[in-house]
Design a protein around this motif. Structure first.
Motif, PDB file in Angstrom:
ATOM      1  N   LYS A 232     -41.308 -97.617 -62.387  1.00 50.25           N
ATOM      2  CA  LYS A 232     -40.340 -96.751 -61.697  1.00 50.25           C
ATOM      3  C   LYS A 232     -39.831 -97.392 -60.415  1.00 50.25           C
ATOM      4  N   GLN A 233     -40.713 -97.972 -59.610  1.00 54.11           N
ATOM      5  CA  GLN A 233     -40.314 -98.605 -58.352  1.00 54.11           C
ATOM      6  C   GLN A 233     -39.435 -99.820 -58.599  1.00 54.11           C
ATOM      7  N   ALA A 234     -39.744-100.581 -59.675  1.00 57.13           N
ATOM      8  CA  ALA A 234     -38.917-101.740 -60.003  1.00 57.13           C
ATOM      9  C   ALA A 234     -37.514-101.316 -60.408  1.00 57.13           C
ATOM     10  N   VAL A 235     -37.405-100.223 -61.176  1.00 52.00           N
ATOM     11  CA  VAL A 235     -36.094 -99.697 -61.569  1.00 52.00           C
ATOM     12  C   VAL A 235     -35.329 -99.240 -60.333  1.00 52.00           C
ATOM     13  N   LEU A 236     -36.009 -98.537 -59.433  1.00 55.69           N
ATOM     14  CA  LEU A 236     -35.370 -98.075 -58.202  1.00 55.69           C
ATOM     15  C   LEU A 236     -34.890 -99.252 -57.356  1.00 55.69           C
ATOM     16  N   PHE A 237     -35.744-100.277 -57.243  1.00 60.11           N
ATOM     17  CA  PHE A 237     -35.387-101.450 -56.449  1.00 60.11           C
ATOM     18  C   PHE A 237     -34.146-102.132 -57.029  1.00 60.11           C
ATOM     19  N   GLY A 238     -34.099-102.265 -58.348  1.00 57.37           N
ATOM     20  CA  GLY A 238     -32.933-102.881 -58.990  1.00 57.37           C
ATOM     21  C   GLY A 238     -31.667-102.076 -58.771  1.00 57.37           C
ATOM     22  N   MET A 239     -31.772-100.738 -58.844  1.00 55.27           N
ATOM     23  CA  MET A 239     -30.592 -99.903 -58.609  1.00 55.27           C
ATOM     24  C   MET A 239     -30.115 -99.999 -57.160  1.00 55.27           C
ATOM     25  N   LEU A 240     -31.053-100.067 -56.231  1.00 55.15           N
ATOM     26  CA  LEU A 240     -30.673-100.212 -54.823  1.00 55.15           C
ATOM     27  C   LEU A 240     -29.961-101.541 -54.584  1.00 55.15           C
ATOM     28  N   LEU A 241     -30.451-102.594 -55.217  1.00 58.04           N
ATOM     29  CA  LEU A 241     -29.768-103.888 -55.131  1.00 58.04           C
ATOM     30  C   LEU A 241     -28.342-103.785 -55.651  1.00 58.04           C
ATOM     31  N   ALA A 242     -28.178-103.145 -56.804  1.00 56.81           N
ATOM     32  CA  ALA A 242     -26.853-103.013 -57.402  1.00 56.81           C
ATOM     33  C   ALA A 242     -25.922-102.223 -56.494  1.00 56.81           C
ATOM     34  N   ILE A 243     -26.414-101.102 -55.949  1.00 59.85           N
ATOM     35  CA  ILE A 243     -25.587-100.287 -55.061  1.00 59.85           C
ATOM     36  C   ILE A 243     -25.167-101.084 -53.828  1.00 59.85           C
ATOM     37  N   PHE A 244     -26.111-101.809 -53.251  1.00 60.22           N
ATOM     38  CA  PHE A 244     -25.833-102.564 -52.030  1.00 60.22           C
ATOM     39  C   PHE A 244     -24.680-103.538 -52.243  1.00 60.22           C
ATOM     40  N   TYR A 245     -24.770-104.352 -53.306  1.00 60.45           N
ATOM     41  CA  TYR A 245     -23.774-105.410 -53.490  1.00 60.45           C
ATOM     42  C   TYR A 245     -22.466-104.886 -54.071  1.00 60.45           C
ATOM     43  N   VAL A 246     -22.522-103.839 -54.879  1.00 62.51           N
ATOM     44  CA  VAL A 246     -21.271-103.222 -55.336  1.00 62.51           C
ATOM     45  C   VAL A 246     -20.532-102.605 -54.146  1.00 62.51           C
ATOM     46  N   ASN A 247     -21.286-101.990 -53.244  1.00 66.53           N
ATOM     47  CA  ASN A 247     -20.665-101.370 -52.076  1.00 66.53           C
ATOM     48  C   ASN A 247     -20.072-102.416 -51.139  1.00 66.53           C
ATOM     49  N   THR A 248     -20.849-103.482 -50.830  1.00 67.42           N
ATOM     50  CA  THR A 248     -20.374-104.493 -49.880  1.00 67.42           C
ATOM     51  C   THR A 248     -19.250-105.356 -50.453  1.00 67.42           C
ATOM     52  N   GLN A 249     -19.334-105.662 -51.753  1.00 65.92           N
ATOM     53  CA  GLN A 249     -18.374-106.590 -52.338  1.00 65.92           C
ATOM     54  C   GLN A 249     -17.147-105.911 -52.940  1.00 65.92           C
ATOM     55  N   VAL A 250     -17.268-104.628 -53.313  1.00 70.96           N
ATOM     56  CA  VAL A 250     -16.164-103.970 -54.022  1.00 70.96           C
ATOM     57  C   VAL A 250     -15.651-102.753 -53.262  1.00 70.96           C
ATOM     58  N   TRP A 251     -16.507-101.757 -53.056  1.00 66.12           N
ATOM     59  CA  TRP A 251     -16.031-100.483 -52.533  1.00 66.12           C
ATOM     60  C   TRP A 251     -15.574-100.579 -51.082  1.00 66.12           C
ATOM     61  N   VAL A 252     -16.344-101.265 -50.242  1.00 72.72           N
ATOM     62  CA  VAL A 252     -15.939-101.364 -48.832  1.00 72.72           C
ATOM     63  C   VAL A 252     -14.628-102.135 -48.682  1.00 72.72           C
ATOM     64  N   PRO A 253     -14.508-103.372 -49.231  1.00 72.22           N
ATOM     65  CA  PRO A 253     -13.233-104.095 -49.041  1.00 72.22           C
ATOM     66  C   PRO A 253     -12.047-103.475 -49.768  1.00 72.22           C
ATOM     67  N   ARG A 254     -12.267-102.895 -50.967  1.00 75.13           N
ATOM     68  CA  ARG A 254     -11.133-102.408 -51.758  1.00 75.13           C
ATOM     69  C   ARG A 254     -10.790-100.939 -51.501  1.00 75.13           C
ATOM     70  N   LEU A 255     -11.729-100.214 -50.914  1.00 77.08           N
ATOM     71  CA  LEU A 255     -11.470 -98.794 -50.665  1.00 77.08           C
ATOM     72  C   LEU A 255     -11.470 -98.480 -49.166  1.00 77.08           C
ATOM     73  N   LEU A 256     -12.602 -98.742 -48.507  1.00 77.52           N
ATOM     74  CA  LEU A 256     -12.709 -98.383 -47.089  1.00 77.52           C
ATOM     75  C   LEU A 256     -11.714 -99.158 -46.242  1.00 77.52           C
ATOM     76  N   PHE A 257     -11.633-100.487 -46.442  1.00 81.01           N
ATOM     77  CA  PHE A 257     -10.725-101.305 -45.650  1.00 81.01           C
ATOM     78  C   PHE A 257      -9.262-101.099 -46.031  1.00 81.01           C
ATOM     79  N   MET A 258      -9.029-100.480 -47.166  1.00 82.81           N
ATOM     80  CA  MET A 258      -7.658-100.186 -47.598  1.00 82.81           C
ATOM     81  C   MET A 258      -7.274 -98.730 -47.313  1.00 82.81           C
ATOM     82  N   ASN A 259      -8.079 -98.074 -46.440  1.00 83.41           N
ATOM     83  CA  ASN A 259      -7.812 -96.685 -46.026  1.00 83.41           C
ATOM     84  C   ASN A 259      -7.863 -95.689 -47.184  1.00 83.41           C
ATOM     85  N   ARG A 260      -8.628 -96.022 -48.199  1.00 84.88           N
ATOM     86  CA  ARG A 260      -8.853 -95.084 -49.309  1.00 84.88           C
ATOM     87  C   ARG A 260     -10.242 -94.463 -49.124  1.00 84.88           C
ATOM     88  N   THR A 261     -10.375 -93.761 -48.008  1.00 83.09           N
ATOM     89  CA  THR A 261     -11.681 -93.257 -47.588  1.00 83.09           C
ATOM     90  C   THR A 261     -12.226 -92.210 -48.549  1.00 83.09           C
TER      91      THR A 261
END
Length: 357
Positions: free
Chosen positions: A45-74
Motif C-alpha cells: 500500500k505504501q509503495a502504491v501511495l509513493f508511486g502515485m505521489l511521484l506521478a502527481i508531483f511531476y504531472v503537476n510541475t511539468q504539465v498542469w502548472v506551466p499549461r494551466l496556472l501560468f496560462m491563467n487557467r486557474t
C-alpha cells in the motif's frame, strides 16, 4: 558555464533528497510508531501511495502548472488537482481493501496488544488525501520557484545582451570621432615633429587593437585597461592647449587582476568633454589604486561656472546609467559608484570602488 550547469543540476539533487526523505517517512514512520510486525500488505500500500505521489508531483510541475496556472487557467488547474487528490485517496483505499490490509493489520495488533485496529470502512484513505494535498502544494511551489529563477536568468541574459550592444555602440562611437580627429592631429604633427607623430601612430594602433580584439573577451588585465587609458589621454592631449593639465596616477605596485574592458573610459571621456577649456586653466586628475582585491578609481576635473550643469547620465558615450547597469550585471554587490558636483570648489568628481577578485 560550470556554475550554470551546477545550478541546473542542483534542483534534481534536492528532489532526490526530498523524495528519499518522504519515502523513508512513508515506509518507516508508522511501523516504528506501532511497534508491531508489519504485514507485507502494508508495504504494498505504501509503495502504491509513493508511486502515485511521484506521478502527481511531476504531472503537476511539468504539465498542469506551466499549461494551466501560468496560462491563467486557474479554474482548470484547481479542478485537475482536486480530482487528482481525490483519485489518489480513493485508489489507495481500494488497494487497501483489495489486498486485505485492514484484516492483516487487525491480526497484527491482536497478536501484540490483544486488540484490533477498530477502523471503520471509508471511501477515502485520509492519510493519502492529506499527503497528496501536501505534495500538490510542494510541487506547485517548486514549479513557481523554477519559473521565477528561469525568468530571472532570462532577464539577466537580455540585460547582458543589451549591455554588450551598448558596449559595441561605445566602441563604434569612439572609432569614427576619436580616431579620425586623432589622425588629423597626427597628420598635422608630421610636419612639426616626425618622431612624435610616429609615437602617436603607435599609440593609436595599440588602442585600435585593444578596442577591436582585446576587449572582445569577457575580461582584460588591469594593466591593459590602464595602458588603454594612458594612450587615450596622450592622444587627447594632442588637441589640448598648455592651459590643460592632465595627470593619471596608476597603482604602484600594480597587482594585475581581470576586470571588465573599457570600464574606466566613460569617466575619463566625460572629464575631457566637460572639464577642459581652451581659454581658462583646467585640470583633470585620475587616480587608480589597489587595496587587496579592491580597485579604487577617482576622476576629478575642473567645473566651469559658465558651462551648464554636467550630467554624466546624459553625456555621450556609454553614460552613467548604462555604466551602472553594466556594473550591476558584472559586479553585483561588489562595487560602489559616487558622483559629486561641487560648484563651490569648481570640481566634478567620480569615485568608483570595485571588488575585482
Amino acid at each position: 558555464m560550470e556554475s550554470l550547469s551546477s545550478r541546473r543540476f542542483m534542483p534534481w539533487v534536492i528532489q532526490a533528497l526530498v523524495w528519499s526523505l518522504l519515502g523513508a517517512i512513508l515506509l518507516l514512520w508508522q511501523p516504528l510508531t506501532w511497534r508491531i510486525t508489519i504485514p507485507m500488505q502494508f508495504w504494498v500500500k505504501q509503495a502504491v501511495l509513493f508511486g502515485m505521489l511521484l506521478a502527481i508531483f511531476y504531472v503537476n510541475t511539468q504539465v498542469w502548472v506551466p499549461r494551466l496556472l501560468f496560462m491563467n487557467r486557474t479554474g482548470k488547474f484547481i479542478l485537475y488537482n482536486m480530482v487528482a487528490v481525490i483519485t489518489v485517496a480513493v485508489l489507495v483505499q481500494k488497494v487497501e481493501q483489495l489486498i486485505g490490509l485492514r484484516e492483516s493489520m487487525e491480526n497484527a495488533f491482536k497478536a501484540v496488544r490483544n486488540t484490533g485496529v477498530m477502523r471503520r470502512e471509508d471511501w477515502f484513505d485520509y492519510f493519502s488525501l492529506l499527503t497528496a494535498l501536501m505534495v500538490i502544494g510542494i510541487s506547485t511551489s517548486f514549479a513557481v520557484v523554477q519559473k521565477w529563477q528561469h525568468d530571472v536568468e532570462l532577464r539577466q541574459k537580455l540585460e547582458r545582451a543589451k549591455i554588450d550592444s551598448e558596449l559595441s555602440f561605445l566602441k563604434a562611437q569612439i572609432n569614427p570621432h576619436f580616431f579620425f580627429n586623432t589622425l588629423n592631429n597626427i597628420y598635422a604633427l608630421t610636419v612639426i615633429d616626425v618622431e612624435a607623430s610616429r609615437e602617436a601612430l603607435h599609440k593609436l594602433s595599440r588602442m585600435m587593437r585593444y578596442v577591436l580584439y582585446d576587449s572582445q573577451q569577457g575580461t582584460v588585465q588591469l594593466s591593459q585597461e590602464i595602458a588603454f587609458a594612458q594612450d587615450y589621454i596622450k592622444l587627447m592631449q594632442l588637441r589640448l592647449t598648455d592651459k590643460v593639465t592632465v595627470l593619471l596616477t596608476p597603482p604602484h605596485p600594480m597587482n594585475d587582476v581581470p576586470i571588465a574592458p573599457m570600464l574606466f573610459l566613460p569617466f575619463i571621456e566625460n572629464a575631457f568633454k566637460h572639464g577642459v577649456s581652451a581659454t581658462q586653466p583646467s585640470r583633470i586628475e585620475i587616480l587608480i589604486r589597489q587595496d587587496g582585491g579592491k580597485i579604487y578609481v577617482e576622476v576629478r576635473n575642473t567645473l566651469f561656472s559658465d558651462k551648464k550643469s554636467v550630467n554624466l547620465e546624459e553625456s555621450n558615450g556609454i553614460g552613467l546609467v548604462n555604466t551602472r547597469r553594466r556594473l550591476d550585471l558584472l559586479y553585483p554587490g561588489r562595487y560602489a559608484l559616487d558622483v559629486q558636483e561641487n560648484r563651490a570648489e569648481s570640481e566634478y568628481s567620480v569615485h568608483l570602488e570595485l571588488q575585482a577578485v
